[in-house]
Scaffold this active site. Structure first.
Site, mmCIF file in Angstrom:
data_model
loop_
_atom_site.group_PDB
_atom_site.id
_atom_site.type_symbol
_atom_site.label_atom_id
_atom_site.label_comp_id
_atom_site.label_asym_id
_atom_site.label_seq_id
_atom_site.Cartn_x
_atom_site.Cartn_y
_atom_site.Cartn_z
ATOM 1 N N GLY A 10 72.591 10.760 46.601
ATOM 2 C CA GLY A 10 71.973 11.051 45.301
ATOM 3 C C GLY A 10 71.782 12.556 45.144
ATOM 4 O O GLY A 10 71.380 13.224 46.087
ATOM 5 N N ASP A 126 63.094 12.085 47.793
ATOM 6 C CA ASP A 126 62.200 11.102 48.411
ATOM 7 C C ASP A 126 61.299 11.714 49.490
ATOM 8 O O ASP A 126 60.274 11.135 49.828
ATOM 9 C CB ASP A 126 63.014 9.970 49.054
ATOM 10 C CG ASP A 126 63.963 9.303 48.068
ATOM 11 O OD1 ASP A 126 63.663 9.316 46.864
ATOM 12 O OD2 ASP A 126 65.003 8.776 48.509
ATOM 13 N N ARG A 161 45.668 1.090 25.996
ATOM 14 C CA ARG A 161 46.527 0.248 26.839
ATOM 15 C C ARG A 161 46.432 0.666 28.304
ATOM 16 O O ARG A 161 45.985 1.771 28.622
ATOM 17 C CB ARG A 161 47.998 0.426 26.419
ATOM 18 C CG ARG A 161 48.349 -0.231 25.129
ATOM 19 C CD ARG A 161 49.771 0.137 24.748
ATOM 20 N NE ARG A 161 50.174 -0.548 23.530
ATOM 21 C CZ ARG A 161 51.115 -0.115 22.715
ATOM 22 N NH1 ARG A 161 51.761 1.011 22.960
ATOM 23 N NH2 ARG A 161 51.435 -0.809 21.637
ATOM 24 N N MET A 168 60.552 6.935 41.698
ATOM 25 C CA MET A 168 61.507 6.698 42.789
ATOM 26 C C MET A 168 60.849 6.981 44.148
ATOM 27 O O MET A 168 59.644 7.185 44.231
ATOM 28 C CB MET A 168 62.742 7.571 42.593
ATOM 29 C CG MET A 168 63.683 7.058 41.531
ATOM 30 S SD MET A 168 65.173 8.091 41.456
ATOM 31 C CE MET A 168 66.268 7.034 40.523
ATOM 32 N N GLU A 220 58.948 2.656 43.638
ATOM 33 C CA GLU A 220 59.961 1.607 43.474
ATOM 34 C C GLU A 220 60.042 0.678 44.691
ATOM 35 O O GLU A 220 60.443 -0.469 44.579
ATOM 36 C CB GLU A 220 61.335 2.226 43.194
ATOM 37 C CG GLU A 220 61.842 3.123 44.314
ATOM 38 C CD GLU A 220 63.198 3.755 44.033
ATOM 39 O OE1 GLU A 220 63.792 3.515 42.971
ATOM 40 O OE2 GLU A 220 63.670 4.514 44.916
ATOM 41 N N ARG A 264 51.921 -1.700 29.256
ATOM 42 C CA ARG A 264 53.322 -1.316 29.133
ATOM 43 C C ARG A 264 53.792 -0.730 30.460
ATOM 44 O O ARG A 264 52.973 -0.213 31.234
ATOM 45 C CB ARG A 264 53.496 -0.240 28.056
ATOM 46 C CG ARG A 264 53.160 -0.707 26.666
ATOM 47 C CD ARG A 264 54.287 -1.552 26.080
ATOM 48 N NE ARG A 264 54.082 -1.786 24.669
ATOM 49 C CZ ARG A 264 53.393 -2.793 24.154
ATOM 50 N NH1 ARG A 264 52.813 -3.678 24.958
ATOM 51 N NH2 ARG A 264 53.264 -2.930 22.848
ATOM 52 N N GLN A 272 63.835 12.040 37.245
ATOM 53 C CA GLN A 272 63.177 12.753 38.349
ATOM 54 C C GLN A 272 64.146 13.614 39.161
ATOM 55 O O GLN A 272 63.740 14.469 39.928
ATOM 56 C CB GLN A 272 62.501 11.748 39.296
ATOM 57 C CG GLN A 272 61.349 11.024 38.655
ATOM 58 C CD GLN A 272 61.035 9.701 39.355
ATOM 59 O OE1 GLN A 272 60.158 9.643 40.193
ATOM 60 N NE2 GLN A 272 61.762 8.647 39.021
HETATM 61 O O1 F6P Z 1 67.429 8.848 47.416
HETATM 62 C C1 F6P Z 1 67.247 9.366 46.141
HETATM 63 C C2 F6P Z 1 67.146 8.263 45.117
HETATM 64 O O2 F6P Z 1 66.907 8.862 43.855
HETATM 65 C C3 F6P Z 1 66.086 7.201 45.414
HETATM 66 O O3 F6P Z 1 64.791 7.626 45.105
HETATM 67 C C4 F6P Z 1 66.589 6.062 44.569
HETATM 68 O O4 F6P Z 1 66.183 4.807 45.077
HETATM 69 C C5 F6P Z 1 68.089 6.191 44.665
HETATM 70 O O5 F6P Z 1 68.357 7.537 45.039
HETATM 71 C C6 F6P Z 1 68.823 5.867 43.390
HETATM 72 O O6 F6P Z 1 70.180 5.927 43.643
HETATM 73 P P1 F6P Z 1 71.325 5.935 42.536
HETATM 74 O O7 F6P Z 1 71.407 7.331 41.983
HETATM 75 O O8 F6P Z 1 72.549 5.558 43.301
HETATM 76 O O9 F6P Z 1 70.940 4.960 41.478
#
Ligand code: F6P
Length: 340
Positions: A10, A126, A161, A168, A220, A264, A272
């Site tokens: 990523g 992360d 709300r 992430m 997540e 919501r 991010q």
């Molecule tokens: O490792 C970085 C990250 O953004 C994680 O936080 C997330 O779970 C994952 O990559 C998302 O991956 P992709 O860009 O393949 O959807």
């Protein structure tokens, strides 16, 4: 000496600053030349490689994304060390700088174990890599998440709300913890800590009873108490890791049903990872880049540059990739005093 550079996994803000730091120092101080490998390990195994002269990296430190492109290709699905060695020899590459997160650096470690001359640079929003205090990209992601939560709070307040905000972080809760503390969230839910739905509802109701619009920040990778598996409806990636996302959308109706408060959810997702890096990330990334090229020149194969305190040091790729850096329980406890 020709040094290859790749960015894999990523993307995250700061990748271009690493490339710039490495190429400028490598050119100016060590008189080395560089090639850029396209889309991470994919470009290496498919021989998609171009010269990377110094003038190509001018003005790069403030640019988000990566000029080299990235992918989640696993080199071990495409010929492994033998193929990598062959392509590197074709370009007279004597060393490789691999910039990546846990998946990329695990592949780099395996390649190094098989004799490939590689140095790692840790990146990930992360912040889940052991052996470095911080990874670049994290600070930017936390700033974006914090600003987004601040914005979501004003609309939640207007409508009385509850707002569930999913961030992430994969299997660790660093982004959720830092953005949650920074934005004054009423609950922060992270993978490292079991929390029941009843407890979350209690915090939400406490905030509502004080006239506040309850804000719940959920990582997540959070798994509610009593649930067996992490929420990963989109299968696995090339490194066999679950693709996470969607727990916030599950949680919001459950909270609404139990508390009666209109709720919501918002998933911040790839926002991010986008846009310009923060000043902190530009500095860390630049320092990592210049240190990585020194490590290549010194032939510190199988090592990774790392931030220890305020110093950049060289550590073994093994120590960086075998254990995830999770949030210690006491760090969450500090924040939890203020929940509700
Ligand atoms: O490792 C970085 C990250 O953004 C994680 O936080 C997330 O779970 C994952 O990559 C998302 O991956 P992709 O860009 O393949 O959807």
């Amino acid at each position: 000496m020709t040094i290859g550079i790749l960015t894999s996994g990523g993307d995250c803000p700061g990748l271009n600053a690493v490339i710039r730091g490495a190429v400028i120092k490598g050119d100016r101080i060590h008189h080395e030349s560089f090639v850029g490998i396209k889309d991470g390990w994919r470009g290496l195994v498919e021989d998609d490689i171009e010269p990377l002269p110094r003038y190509d990296v001018r003005g790069l430190s403030r640019l988000g994304g990566t000029i080299l492109g990235t992918s989640r290709t696993n080199p071990f699905d495409h010929g492994g060390a033998a193929r990598v060695r062959e392509v590197m020899a074709g370009h007279e590459m004597t060393g490789l700088i691999a910039i990546g997160g846990e998946g990329t650096l695990t592949a780099a470690r395996r390649l190094s174990d098989e004799g490939i001359p590689v140095v790692g640079v840790p990146k990930t929003i992360d912040n889940d890599l052991s052996a470095t205090d911080y990874t670049f990209g994290f600070d930017t992601a936390v700033s974006i998440a914090t600003e987004s939560i601040d914005r979501l709070r004003t609309t939640a307040e207007s409508h009385h709300r509850c707002m569930v905000v999913e961030v992430m972080g994969r299997h660790v809760g660093w982004i959720a913890l830092h953005a949650g503390i920074a934005s004054g969230a009423h609950a922060i839910l992270i993978p490292e800590v079991d929390v029941s739905l009843e407890q979350i509802c209690e915090w939400v109701e406490m905030a509502r009873d004080r006239g506040r619009a309850p804000v719940v920040v959920v990582a997540e990778g959070f798994v509610p108490e009593g649930v067996e598996h992490v929420h990963a409806p989109r299968g696995l990636d090339a490194f066999g890791r679950p693709r996470l996302g969607g727990i916030g959308e599950q949680l919001a109706p459950a909270l609404e049903e139990k508390t009666g408060i209109e709720t919501r959810s918002a998933t911040l997702g790839h926002l991010q990872r986008g846009g310009v890096p923060s000043a902190y990330d530009r500095v860390l990334a630049t320092r990592f880049g210049t240190a990585a090229v020194d490590a290549v020149v010194d032939k510190q194969w199988g090592s990774m540059v790392s931030l220890i305190g305020t110093d950049i040091e060289s550590v073994d790729l093994h120590s960086a990739t075998t254990v995830l850096k999770t949030v210690p329980r006491e760090r969450w406890d500090e924040a939890a005093i203020l929940f509700g």
